[in-house]
Scaffold this active site. Sequence first.
Site, PDB file in Angstrom:
ATOM      1  N   HIS A  68     -49.097   8.636  43.883  1.00 49.68           N
ATOM      2  CA  HIS A  68     -49.179   7.267  43.372  1.00 49.68           C
ATOM      3  C   HIS A  68     -49.184   7.228  41.843  1.00 49.68           C
ATOM      4  O   HIS A  68     -49.172   6.138  41.255  1.00 49.68           O
ATOM      5  CB  HIS A  68     -50.360   6.502  43.992  1.00 49.68           C
ATOM      6  CG  HIS A  68     -51.686   6.756  43.380  1.00 49.68           C
ATOM      7  ND1 HIS A  68     -52.614   7.622  43.923  1.00 49.68           N
ATOM      8  CD2 HIS A  68     -52.266   6.247  42.265  1.00 49.68           C
ATOM      9  CE1 HIS A  68     -53.696   7.634  43.154  1.00 49.68           C
ATOM     10  NE2 HIS A  68     -53.510   6.804  42.141  1.00 49.68           N
ATOM     11  N   VAL A  87     -58.518  12.221  19.473  1.00 46.33           N
ATOM     12  CA  VAL A  87     -58.563  13.102  18.304  1.00 46.33           C
ATOM     13  C   VAL A  87     -57.485  14.166  18.457  1.00 46.33           C
ATOM     14  O   VAL A  87     -57.341  14.757  19.535  1.00 46.33           O
ATOM     15  CB  VAL A  87     -59.951  13.803  18.204  1.00 46.33           C
ATOM     16  CG1 VAL A  87     -60.002  14.742  17.007  1.00 46.33           C
ATOM     17  CG2 VAL A  87     -61.065  12.777  18.120  1.00 46.33           C
ATOM     18  N   GLU A  92     -53.497  20.741  21.804  1.00 45.87           N
ATOM     19  CA  GLU A  92     -52.698  20.008  22.779  1.00 45.87           C
ATOM     20  C   GLU A  92     -51.285  20.586  22.882  1.00 45.87           C
ATOM     21  O   GLU A  92     -50.708  20.998  21.886  1.00 45.87           O
ATOM     22  CB  GLU A  92     -52.573  18.525  22.382  1.00 45.87           C
ATOM     23  CG  GLU A  92     -53.887  17.765  22.309  1.00 45.87           C
ATOM     24  CD  GLU A  92     -54.558  17.834  20.945  1.00 45.87           C
ATOM     25  OE1 GLU A  92     -54.137  18.664  20.097  1.00 45.87           O
ATOM     26  OE2 GLU A  92     -55.502  17.051  20.716  1.00 45.87           O
ATOM     27  N   ASP A 114     -50.696  11.736  49.589  1.00 47.41           N
ATOM     28  CA  ASP A 114     -50.697  11.335  48.168  1.00 47.41           C
ATOM     29  C   ASP A 114     -50.706  12.569  47.259  1.00 47.41           C
ATOM     30  O   ASP A 114     -51.716  12.905  46.652  1.00 47.41           O
ATOM     31  CB  ASP A 114     -51.927  10.444  47.907  1.00 47.41           C
ATOM     32  CG  ASP A 114     -51.861   9.749  46.560  1.00 47.41           C
ATOM     33  OD1 ASP A 114     -50.805   9.824  45.894  1.00 47.41           O
ATOM     34  OD2 ASP A 114     -52.878   9.132  46.172  1.00 47.41           O
ATOM     35  N   SER A 211     -57.267   9.582  38.975  1.00 47.86           N
ATOM     36  CA  SER A 211     -56.286   9.926  40.005  1.00 47.86           C
ATOM     37  C   SER A 211     -55.408  11.081  39.595  1.00 47.86           C
ATOM     38  O   SER A 211     -55.007  11.182  38.440  1.00 47.86           O
ATOM     39  CB  SER A 211     -55.371   8.741  40.266  1.00 47.86           C
ATOM     40  OG  SER A 211     -55.972   7.897  41.172  1.00 47.86           O
ATOM     41  N   GLY A 212     -55.083  11.906  40.571  1.00 41.90           N
ATOM     42  CA  GLY A 212     -54.207  13.047  40.319  1.00 41.90           C
ATOM     43  C   GLY A 212     -54.965  14.266  39.840  1.00 41.90           C
ATOM     44  O   GLY A 212     -54.450  15.373  39.867  1.00 41.90           O
TER      45      GLY A 212
HETATM   46  N1  ARG Z   1     -56.587   5.393  42.628  1.00 41.22           N
HETATM   47  C1  ARG Z   1     -57.365   5.682  41.493  1.00 41.22           C
HETATM   48  C2  ARG Z   1     -56.476   6.032  40.300  1.00 41.22           C
HETATM   49  O1  ARG Z   1     -55.311   5.728  40.336  1.00 41.22           O
HETATM   50  C3  ARG Z   1     -58.409   6.714  41.749  1.00 41.22           C
HETATM   51  C4  ARG Z   1     -59.469   6.152  42.549  1.00 41.22           C
HETATM   52  C5  ARG Z   1     -60.528   7.096  42.864  1.00 41.22           C
HETATM   53  N2  ARG Z   1     -61.620   6.294  43.266  1.00 41.22           N
HETATM   54  C6  ARG Z   1     -62.783   6.754  43.662  1.00 41.22           C
HETATM   55  N3  ARG Z   1     -63.707   5.904  43.930  1.00 41.22           N
HETATM   56  N4  ARG Z   1     -62.999   8.034  43.760  1.00 41.22           N
HETATM   57  O2  ARG Z   1     -56.930   6.443  39.260  1.00 41.22           O
END
Ligand code: ARG
Length: 263
Positions: A68, A87, A92, A114, A211-212
């Site tokens: 996603h 910063v 990096e 996902d 996420s990810g």
């Molecule tokens: N879908 C969210 C994102 O795109 C992550 C959600 C994780 N939520 C949680 N309550 N652990 O960043």
Amino acid sequence: MDLLSFVLCVLLEALAVYSQDAGEERIVGGYAPVPHSIKYIVSVQTTNRQHFCGGFLVSPSWVITAAHCNIGIERMMIVAGDYSLSVYEGTEQEVFPQFLVTHPQYHYQTNNYDIMLIKLKTPVVLNNYVSIVLLPRDDAAIPVGTMCRVSGWGYTSPTGGSIPSSLRTVTLPIISSAKCNSTGSFNGRITENMLCAGFDLGGKDACQGDSGGPLVCDGRAYGVVSWGIGCAEAQFPGVYTTVSKFRRWIDNTIFSYYNCKSI
Ligand code: ARG
């Protein structure tokens, strides 16, 4: 650099460092790890440097993130070796994706499958700030109660606020799928490709923007931050993609792209 710009840079840096210490929490209920101690995490950003997802390096040329998090290959870049997003630390490494491989069965309504692999145009250099993380073995189960670490630059509370500038981390126990799928909780929405981690009373969790990112247990990335209901709510732990279910898909995908030269 002339004196004026040097002074300006020092001031800007001081300001950025100061504003990180304003006491706001990041990842919900977590803390700031020792800078650059979590070296496998990457920030997935838009080409104009807006962080929107996490990810993790499994080899110098491959990142795993959530399906996603796919906003289109042309609009994405990956930053390894980062700690504070605001910063410039000199550690990096910014790289662009060459291919995005979203899991073919990913379904945005159910969040099932996902997971996405990103092949980098140029490999990152592994050093004191950038490393890879091991993956679990194919189909390996992780016992309920195992403490795992999730990290990211995501929100600190479900109501949002802003994306924090420096990395946060929190440790959470694995929750059984039976409990996670019960009527008082996710009520059947947890598939075998998902695992849950959190406390019954909530308080600690990943959140939007995490996420990810990786859920690391016993030194291996068992989960990918995927979804939840709010963040850190009682009865609603965070839901993660079960990496061990995709070990073969990951290996096969990386192998099949092995001969693709960067152009
Ligand atoms: N879908 C969210 C994102 O795109 C992550 C959600 C994780 N939520 C949680 N309550 N652990 O960043």
